[in-house]
Design an enzyme around this catalytic site. Structure first.
Site, PDB file in Angstrom:
ATOM      1  N   ASP A   8       0.427 -10.836   8.472  1.00 33.31           N
ATOM      2  CA  ASP A   8       0.361 -11.489   7.164  1.00 33.31           C
ATOM      3  C   ASP A   8       1.251 -12.722   7.188  1.00 33.31           C
ATOM      4  OD1 ASP A   8      -1.304  -9.503   6.340  1.00 33.31           O
ATOM      5  OD2 ASP A   8       0.130  -8.539   4.984  1.00 33.31           O
ATOM      6  N   ASP A 129      -9.704  -4.836  -2.505  1.00 32.47           N
ATOM      7  CA  ASP A 129      -8.320  -4.421  -2.722  1.00 32.47           C
ATOM      8  C   ASP A 129      -8.262  -3.717  -4.069  1.00 32.47           C
ATOM      9  OD1 ASP A 129      -7.701  -5.775  -0.359  1.00 32.47           O
ATOM     10  OD2 ASP A 129      -7.329  -7.643  -1.439  1.00 32.47           O
TER      11      ASP A 129
END
Length: 239
Positions: A8, A129
């Site tokens: 990330d 998500d």
């Protein structure tokens, strides 16, 4: 089952969040490419890369870093975060991305998702998500009530088969993954190639997920803390 170690990105560095909270950010590497090469040395074939800054802004903030990883690691990368137009998706694919992830764009713009499926096919994956069954968008900071089932149906209708499902409540918590969720998804949507993400922190988690019939799993924080060994995971999954 594909194993996707995760990188990330924020501010040009490799970081991890807790439950998507940008205030709980830990920097694990100042050079994301170096981290990608560590994963490759351990035997990785795939790499999951998310531009966290882009997820918030809606723009590809870390594109140069992503391109550097793609061009120099030799890994098959899937890229998400800030990809909200066909032009941005094409930009990542043109520089060698294995596939790109549409999250906010898939939830907020069904027409764009349909166009992406038409032009790019399986080089697109949808990022689902979720928290309490509801899809979260814009870096997990927003959501308009779209359910996971609605997004799954939309994905299939667009001719896209890859779905990356993250249970936000499990992410970065070392409390195990949501086995019930992924088992139900695989049973309900056999036409989707589902990748699990969030809370995968033990070899038992991985063994149980393997039995479900998933297309892949994404592993992040547990690799950085040493709770899991990527080399061991890959060895066991190849048996």
């Amino acid at each position: 089952m594909k194993i996707w170690p995760a990188v990330d990105l924020s501010g040009g560095k490799a970081v991890r969040l807790v439950q998507g909270d940008y205030a709980q950010k830990t920097v694990y590497s100042d050079d994301p490419l170096t981290q990608a090469l560590v994963f490759k040395e351990a035997g990785a074939e795939y790499l999951h890369v998310v531009d966290l800054d882009g997820a918030k802004s809606g723009l590809p903030e870390q594109f140069d870093t992503v391109r550097r990883i793609i061009e120099n690691s030799g890994l098959k990368t899937e890229n998400g975060g800030g990809i909200r137009t066909l032009e941005t998706a094409e930009k990542y694919l043109a520089c060698g991305a294995y596939r790109v992830i549409l999250g906010t764009a898939a939830a907020e713009d069904p027409g764009l998702l349909a166009e992406a499926g038409k032009y790019f096919g399986d080089r697109i994956a949808v990022g689902a998500d979720i928290r309490d069954g509801i899809v979260r968008t814009r870096g997990w900071l927003a959501g308009d009530g779209l359910t996971l089932d609605e997004l799954c149906e939309r994905t299939l209708n667009a001719g896209i088969h890859g779905l990356i499902c993250t249970d936000i409540s499990k992410d970065g918590m070392f409390a195990g993954t949501n086995l019930i969720l992924y088992r139900e998804l695989c049973e309900r949507y056999p036409g989707l190639q589902i990748t699990a993400s969030g809370g995968i922190s033990t070899m038992q988690d991985i063994a149980q997920l393997t039995l479900i019939g998933l297309d892949g799993v994404i592993i992040g924080k547990a690799l950085y803390t040493g709770n899991l060994s990527l080399a061991e995971i890959l060895q066991r999954c190849s048996i």
